[in-house]
Motif scaffolding. Structure first.
Motif, PDB file in Angstrom:
ATOM      1  N   PRO A   1      40.671  52.680  29.967  1.00  0.00           N
ATOM      2  CA  PRO A   1      41.336  51.749  29.032  1.00  0.00           C
ATOM      3  C   PRO A   1      42.637  51.231  29.633  1.00  0.00           C
ATOM      4  O   PRO A   1      43.264  51.885  30.465  1.00  0.00           O
ATOM      5  N   LEU A   2      43.043  50.034  29.180  1.00  0.00           N
ATOM      6  CA  LEU A   2      44.228  49.379  29.713  1.00  0.00           C
ATOM      7  C   LEU A   2      45.250  49.128  28.605  1.00  0.00           C
ATOM      8  O   LEU A   2      44.891  49.058  27.424  1.00  0.00           O
ATOM      9  N   PRO A   3      46.524  48.969  28.977  1.00  0.00           N
ATOM     10  CA  PRO A   3      47.529  48.557  27.973  1.00  0.00           C
ATOM     11  C   PRO A   3      47.195  47.179  27.419  1.00  0.00           C
ATOM     12  O   PRO A   3      46.391  46.433  27.986  1.00  0.00           O
ATOM     13  N   ALA A   4      47.845  46.835  26.288  1.00  0.00           N
ATOM     14  CA  ALA A   4      47.530  45.572  25.611  1.00  0.00           C
ATOM     15  C   ALA A   4      47.851  44.354  26.477  1.00  0.00           C
ATOM     16  O   ALA A   4      47.246  43.298  26.300  1.00  0.00           O
ATOM     17  N   ASP A   5      48.801  44.498  27.418  1.00  0.00           N
ATOM     18  CA  ASP A   5      49.198  43.341  28.233  1.00  0.00           C
ATOM     19  C   ASP A   5      48.447  43.263  29.553  1.00  0.00           C
ATOM     20  O   ASP A   5      48.773  42.441  30.411  1.00  0.00           O
ATOM     21  N   LYS A   6      47.430  44.110  29.736  1.00  0.00           N
ATOM     22  CA  LYS A   6      46.646  44.105  30.974  1.00  0.00           C
ATOM     23  C   LYS A   6      45.185  43.777  30.681  1.00  0.00           C
ATOM     24  O   LYS A   6      44.701  43.935  29.568  1.00  0.00           O
ATOM     25  N   GLN A   7      44.464  43.350  31.740  1.00  0.00           N
ATOM     26  CA  GLN A   7      43.062  42.971  31.582  1.00  0.00           C
ATOM     27  C   GLN A   7      42.356  43.089  32.937  1.00  0.00           C
ATOM     28  O   GLN A   7      42.965  42.887  33.992  1.00  0.00           O
ATOM     29  N   TYR A   8      41.070  43.414  32.879  1.00  0.00           N
ATOM     30  CA  TYR A   8      40.276  43.473  34.108  1.00  0.00           C
ATOM     31  C   TYR A   8      39.873  42.056  34.525  1.00  0.00           C
ATOM     32  O   TYR A   8      39.555  41.217  33.679  1.00  0.00           O
ATOM     33  N   GLN A   9      39.868  41.815  35.857  1.00  0.00           N
ATOM     34  CA  GLN A   9      39.503  40.498  36.384  1.00  0.00           C
ATOM     35  C   GLN A   9      38.476  40.670  37.487  1.00  0.00           C
ATOM     36  O   GLN A   9      38.599  41.560  38.344  1.00  0.00           O
ATOM     37  N   LEU A  10      37.470  39.817  37.469  1.00  0.00           N
ATOM     38  CA  LEU A  10      36.390  39.835  38.454  1.00  0.00           C
ATOM     39  C   LEU A  10      36.674  38.802  39.540  1.00  0.00           C
ATOM     40  O   LEU A  10      37.132  37.697  39.259  1.00  0.00           O
ATOM     41  N   TRP A  11      36.359  39.185  40.769  1.00  0.00           N
ATOM     42  CA  TRP A  11      36.568  38.294  41.910  1.00  0.00           C
ATOM     43  C   TRP A  11      35.287  38.221  42.728  1.00  0.00           C
ATOM     44  O   TRP A  11      34.580  39.219  42.887  1.00  0.00           O
ATOM     45  N   SER A  12      34.999  37.048  43.235  1.00  0.00           N
ATOM     46  CA  SER A  12      33.911  36.893  44.211  1.00  0.00           C
ATOM     47  C   SER A  12      34.545  36.681  45.581  1.00  0.00           C
ATOM     48  O   SER A  12      35.505  35.940  45.726  1.00  0.00           O
ATOM     49  N   MET A  13      33.998  37.355  46.583  1.00  0.00           N
ATOM     50  CA  MET A  13      34.532  37.263  47.937  1.00  0.00           C
ATOM     51  C   MET A  13      33.718  36.235  48.715  1.00  0.00           C
ATOM     52  O   MET A  13      32.497  36.355  48.850  1.00  0.00           O
ATOM     53  N   VAL A  14      34.396  35.193  49.204  1.00  0.00           N
ATOM     54  CA  VAL A  14      33.752  34.115  49.963  1.00  0.00           C
ATOM     55  C   VAL A  14      34.529  33.933  51.266  1.00  0.00           C
ATOM     56  O   VAL A  14      35.711  33.563  51.242  1.00  0.00           O
ATOM     57  N   GLY A  15      33.865  34.216  52.403  1.00  0.00           N
ATOM     58  CA  GLY A  15      34.549  34.108  53.690  1.00  0.00           C
ATOM     59  C   GLY A  15      35.727  35.042  53.804  1.00  0.00           C
ATOM     60  O   GLY A  15      36.734  34.708  54.449  1.00  0.00           O
ATOM     61  N   GLY A  16      35.652  36.203  53.124  1.00  0.00           N
ATOM     62  CA  GLY A  16      36.736  37.171  53.165  1.00  0.00           C
ATOM     63  C   GLY A  16      37.884  36.851  52.239  1.00  0.00           C
ATOM     64  O   GLY A  16      38.885  37.578  52.219  1.00  0.00           O
TER      65      GLY A  16
ATOM     66  N   ALA B   1      30.499  39.280  48.096  1.00  0.00           N
ATOM     67  CA  ALA B   1      30.773  40.550  47.421  1.00  0.00           C
ATOM     68  C   ALA B   1      31.495  40.249  46.113  1.00  0.00           C
ATOM     69  O   ALA B   1      31.990  39.136  45.893  1.00  0.00           O
ATOM     70  N   PHE B   2      31.527  41.246  45.262  1.00  0.00           N
ATOM     71  CA  PHE B   2      32.286  41.155  44.015  1.00  0.00           C
ATOM     72  C   PHE B   2      33.265  42.321  43.947  1.00  0.00           C
ATOM     73  O   PHE B   2      32.971  43.435  44.412  1.00  0.00           O
ATOM     74  N   ALA B   3      34.441  42.048  43.352  1.00  0.00           N
ATOM     75  CA  ALA B   3      35.472  43.079  43.235  1.00  0.00           C
ATOM     76  C   ALA B   3      36.122  42.987  41.864  1.00  0.00           C
ATOM     77  O   ALA B   3      36.060  41.954  41.189  1.00  0.00           O
ATOM     78  N   VAL B   4      36.766  44.079  41.454  1.00  0.00           N
ATOM     79  CA  VAL B   4      37.446  44.159  40.165  1.00  0.00           C
ATOM     80  C   VAL B   4      38.862  44.673  40.381  1.00  0.00           C
ATOM     81  O   VAL B   4      39.073  45.668  41.077  1.00  0.00           O
ATOM     82  N   THR B   5      39.838  43.991  39.774  1.00  0.00           N
ATOM     83  CA  THR B   5      41.242  44.422  39.809  1.00  0.00           C
ATOM     84  C   THR B   5      41.811  44.429  38.394  1.00  0.00           C
ATOM     85  O   THR B   5      41.208  43.877  37.461  1.00  0.00           O
ATOM     86  N   VAL B   6      42.981  45.036  38.244  1.00  0.00           N
ATOM     87  CA  VAL B   6      43.708  45.025  36.982  1.00  0.00           C
ATOM     88  C   VAL B   6      44.826  44.001  37.092  1.00  0.00           C
ATOM     89  O   VAL B   6      45.672  44.080  37.991  1.00  0.00           O
ATOM     90  N   GLU B   7      44.848  43.026  36.175  1.00  0.00           N
ATOM     91  CA  GLU B   7      45.848  41.969  36.202  1.00  0.00           C
ATOM     92  C   GLU B   7      46.503  41.845  34.830  1.00  0.00           C
ATOM     93  O   GLU B   7      46.082  42.489  33.860  1.00  0.00           O
ATOM     94  N   LYS B   8      47.516  41.009  34.756  1.00  0.00           N
ATOM     95  CA  LYS B   8      48.138  40.733  33.468  1.00  0.00           C
ATOM     96  C   LYS B   8      47.134  40.005  32.570  1.00  0.00           C
ATOM     97  O   LYS B   8      46.209  39.339  33.068  1.00  0.00           O
ATOM     98  N   ARG B   9      47.279  40.153  31.274  1.00  0.00           N
ATOM     99  CA  ARG B   9      46.328  39.543  30.334  1.00  0.00           C
ATOM    100  C   ARG B   9      46.276  38.035  30.541  1.00  0.00           C
ATOM    101  O   ARG B   9      47.296  37.367  30.635  1.00  0.00           O
ATOM    102  N   GLY B  10      45.045  37.524  30.619  1.00  0.00           N
ATOM    103  CA  GLY B  10      44.836  36.111  30.889  1.00  0.00           C
ATOM    104  C   GLY B  10      44.431  35.837  32.314  1.00  0.00           C
ATOM    105  O   GLY B  10      43.920  34.760  32.622  1.00  0.00           O
ATOM    106  N   GLY B  11      44.659  36.808  33.206  1.00  0.00           N
ATOM    107  CA  GLY B  11      44.225  36.646  34.587  1.00  0.00           C
ATOM    108  C   GLY B  11      45.342  36.209  35.518  1.00  0.00           C
ATOM    109  O   GLY B  11      46.425  35.824  35.098  1.00  0.00           O
ATOM    110  N   SER B  12      45.031  36.286  36.813  1.00  0.00           N
ATOM    111  CA  SER B  12      45.990  35.925  37.852  1.00  0.00           C
ATOM    112  C   SER B  12      45.298  35.041  38.879  1.00  0.00           C
ATOM    113  O   SER B  12      44.093  35.199  39.137  1.00  0.00           O
TER     114      SER B  12
END
Length: 272
Positions: free
Chosen positions: A203-218, A245-256
């Motif tokens: 679980p994350l704090p209210a001001d954080k959110q998970y974000q998905l990334w696709s890797m293209v050419g590194g 590839a796909f990756a997941v990071t924790v970012e501020k709510r709304g994304g980065s």
């Protein structure tokens, strides 16, 4: 002080009727001088009851006036008389039994109508409260129905991505920052649509959110943010044309616009 609850207690109706103790009377008069809402309610209540009593007042019979005029002789000269106290015999008084009975009945009817008006006013208040409560419940229910409908629409759209021909399923597992973390990524290289299904993520704090990334050419490309509160398939609001590839990071709510590599939780390549 809760003015609304005080007004709804019925003390103002009792005050107008004169059915309160001296302490309650002083309390109503004091509070009405402090709170304008109580003063306004008291004035309106007095006006309503006064109008109701006037509209239902009972006129005495015409015969009463004739009998009174017969008993009063204004043509006789005024003579000085000596008044001596004496016992009054009700059987010989100038007021006839019919006159007394008429006024007793009229007074009784007036009092009954007066009390009945308070009863009707109390019932009206109760009905208004129930109506307000019902309207509030209906509004909440309607909001819940709309929310469920929207959730179903999003779920249907996400499932449509999963069921499309050519959709690939990729399992992402958490690293040492989320060793128990698991999720699935559904990607269709033809329609470029992406969906995710969270298995288990911290679980994350209210001001954080998970974000998905696709890797293209590194290089990472934003694929959208998603929630962990639902186990249903979630369709992402970004299209992915290419992905290595796909990756997941924790970012501020709304994304980065760029990933925070220190919060990287999972990374998995797409097998050719």
């Amino acid at each position: 002080m809760n003015v609304t609850e005080y007004i709804a207690s019925g003390i103002l109706e009792s005050y107008v009727m004169g059915a309160v103790s001296d302490q309650e009377r002083r309390e109503v008069e004091c509070l009405s001088s402090i709170y304008p809402d109580i003063r306004l309610e008291l004035d309106q209540l007095s006006e309503v009851l006064e109008n109701y009593a006037l509209s239902h007042s009972v006129e005495p019979p015409e015969s009463v006036k004739a009998k009174l005029m017969d008993q009063l002789d204004f043509d006789k000269p005024v003579q000085e008389t000596i008044v001596r106290p004496m016992p009054v015999d009700m059987s010989t008084t100038n007021s006839s039994p019919t006159f007394r009975v008429t006024w007793i009945v009229a007074a009784s009817m007036g009092l009954l109508l007066f009390l009945f008006s308070f009863y009707l006013l109390s019932q009206l208040r109760t009905t208004q409260k129930r109506l307000t409560s019902t309207q509030t419940d209906n509004s909440k229910m309607l909001a819940e129905v709309r929310q469920l409908r929207d959730q179903k629409t999003l779920a249907d759209q996400a499932l449509a991505v999963v069921r499309q021909p050519g959709t690939r399923t990729l399992e992402l597992k958490g690293n040492d920052k989320a060793p128990q973390g698991t999720m699935l990524v559904f990607w269709n290289s033809q329609t470029h649509q992406v969906a995710v299904q969270v298995g288990s993520l911290p679980p994350l704090p209210a001001d954080k959110q998970y974000q998905l990334w696709s890797m293209v050419g590194g290089k990472p490309v934003d694929a959208g943010v998603f929630e962990t509160s639902s186990a249903a398939v979630q369709r992402m609001n970004r299209n992915v044309a290419r992905a290595e590839a796909f990756a997941v990071t924790v970012e501020k709510r709304g994304g980065s616009p760029t990933p925070t590599l220190s919060t990287l939780l999972a990374l998995a390549p797409i097998n050719a």
